[in-house]
Design an enzyme around this catalytic site. Sequence first.
Site, short mmCIF file in Angstrom:
data_model
loop_
_atom_site.label_atom_id
_atom_site.label_comp_id
_atom_site.label_asym_id
_atom_site.label_seq_id
_atom_site.Cartn_x
_atom_site.Cartn_y
_atom_site.Cartn_z
N HIS A 112 9.59 16.73 15.40
CA HIS A 112 9.16 15.63 16.27
C HIS A 112 10.41 14.98 16.85
O HIS A 112 11.18 14.35 16.13
CB HIS A 112 8.33 14.61 15.49
CG HIS A 112 7.04 15.17 14.97
ND1 HIS A 112 5.89 15.19 15.73
CD2 HIS A 112 6.74 15.74 13.78
CE1 HIS A 112 4.91 15.75 15.01
NE2 HIS A 112 5.42 16.09 13.83
N LEU A 113 10.59 15.13 18.16
CA LEU A 113 11.75 14.55 18.83
C LEU A 113 11.43 13.21 19.50
O LEU A 113 12.33 12.52 19.97
CB LEU A 113 12.33 15.52 19.86
CG LEU A 113 12.92 16.81 19.28
CD1 LEU A 113 13.47 17.70 20.40
CD2 LEU A 113 14.02 16.51 18.26
N HIS B 94 2.38 22.75 7.94
CA HIS B 94 2.62 22.03 6.68
C HIS B 94 1.54 22.23 5.60
O HIS B 94 0.92 21.27 5.13
CB HIS B 94 2.85 20.54 6.94
CG HIS B 94 1.93 19.89 7.93
ND1 HIS B 94 0.56 20.00 7.89
CD2 HIS B 94 2.22 19.08 8.99
CE1 HIS B 94 0.04 19.31 8.87
NE2 HIS B 94 1.01 18.74 9.55
N ASN C 132 2.09 12.88 5.96
CA ASN C 132 0.86 13.59 6.29
C ASN C 132 1.18 15.08 6.48
O ASN C 132 1.96 15.42 7.38
CB ASN C 132 0.28 13.03 7.59
CG ASN C 132 -1.01 13.69 8.01
OD1 ASN C 132 -1.40 14.73 7.51
ND2 ASN C 132 -1.68 13.09 8.98
N ASP D 92 8.90 19.53 9.74
CA ASP D 92 8.04 18.41 10.13
C ASP D 92 8.87 17.12 10.20
O ASP D 92 8.46 16.05 9.75
CB ASP D 92 6.87 18.23 9.16
CG ASP D 92 5.79 17.28 9.70
OD1 ASP D 92 5.87 16.90 10.88
OD2 ASP D 92 4.88 16.91 8.94
#
Length: 428
Positions: free
Chosen positions: A58-59, A230, A276, A303
């Site tokens: 996630h950027l 994940h 999560n 993640d």
Amino acid sequence: MSKTLIRGAKVLGGEPQDVLIDGGTVAEVGSGLSAEGAEVVEAGGKVLLPGLVDLHTHLREPGREDSETVLTGTRAAASGGYTAVFAMANTFPVADTAGVVEQVWRLGKEHGYCDVQPIGAVTVGLEGKKLAELGAMHESAAGVTVFSDDGKCVHDAVIMRRALEYVKAFDGVVAQHAQEPRLTEGAQMNEGVVSAELGLGGWPAVAEESVIARDVLLADHVGSRVHICHLSTAGSVEIVRWAKSRSIRVTAEVTPHHLLLTDELVRSYNPVYKVNPPLRTERDVLALREALADGTIDIVATDHAPHPHEDKDCEWAAAAMGMVGLETALSVVQETMVDTGLLDWAGVAERMSFTPARIGRAEGHGRPVSAGEPANLTLVDTAYRGPVDPAGFASRSRNTPYEGRELPGRVTHTWLRGKATLVDGKLT
């Protein structure tokens, strides 16, 4: 073009060899190599791996630059030994059009610390109601091949089937965040003994497992590729193992934190452990390690989920879910898989470079360390051991669960197409 001679490196953990980089390519691998004018890196028995590839990063840019940007995220990636990352679509605006994915892709090109391959959203706005512009994103300059609503589950079976049918036309893959939303309403942590004792809403394993079971059957029916994000429970492992025994086209990933941490840590009520899917039990952790070792789980993906201080420094129920992971992933894998004897370094290369590159169709990445191949490489000091200090992170966020914890291994050098992005542990 410049030349670099890496002297005495254990390629994939094998016997020490010399590796000559000429321009953007590995020119030669052997013993006693020399090259006039080459910059010499004395590896001293450090392990040389192909550049790592993260299929789940996630950027945050565009929209949440207070958490991370493409620049800071790719600097963190280079620090962790990564030469390519796949950027998830839950940005603001959502990466559900050709325009947004091209923006993220171009930012990666401009900054140059690692290649950035955007992941396109499966549905418009991640709302799960209407398919996004999958074909347009694939045909764009970004060449999207992986699609995911990660952060949310594609819970509608009809929408999921349509997505699988659509991406089959160009050999794409749908990466599913397996979470049945009705079974996790109000959930705060893994459902089990600890949640009962703490009085926190439980997140049952079946919420993950039921979606995985449905989706492998859908992938089988359609004849398409599905990837499980994940994966976190022993039951999920068994479903994926069954699906692979039937030659269903399913791949799966596990995060470093699910290989090491358990729900017992939630007793501290420290929101840094809120994630999560949630941290599971010791039994789940051991099952995940065994599944990664035997190939049931294909890859490790970080993640990497950065959050600003205020989103984590609050009461548990209000805290955001997620952990940063790019800069510690390899160390955690060494701790849980290599130092335990479950994997050798060649196995690590398979699960953190070769296979994720293959799943995401990342051209030029996940290639052997041999003559003629792109010089996407990372050098690891496996003998190092020390405490994690988030103050030194390149990531804009500091929400790591490992602060102060001693972990093995340290990436000292990273090369992207022969250009050093990390030298002696410092970004160039």
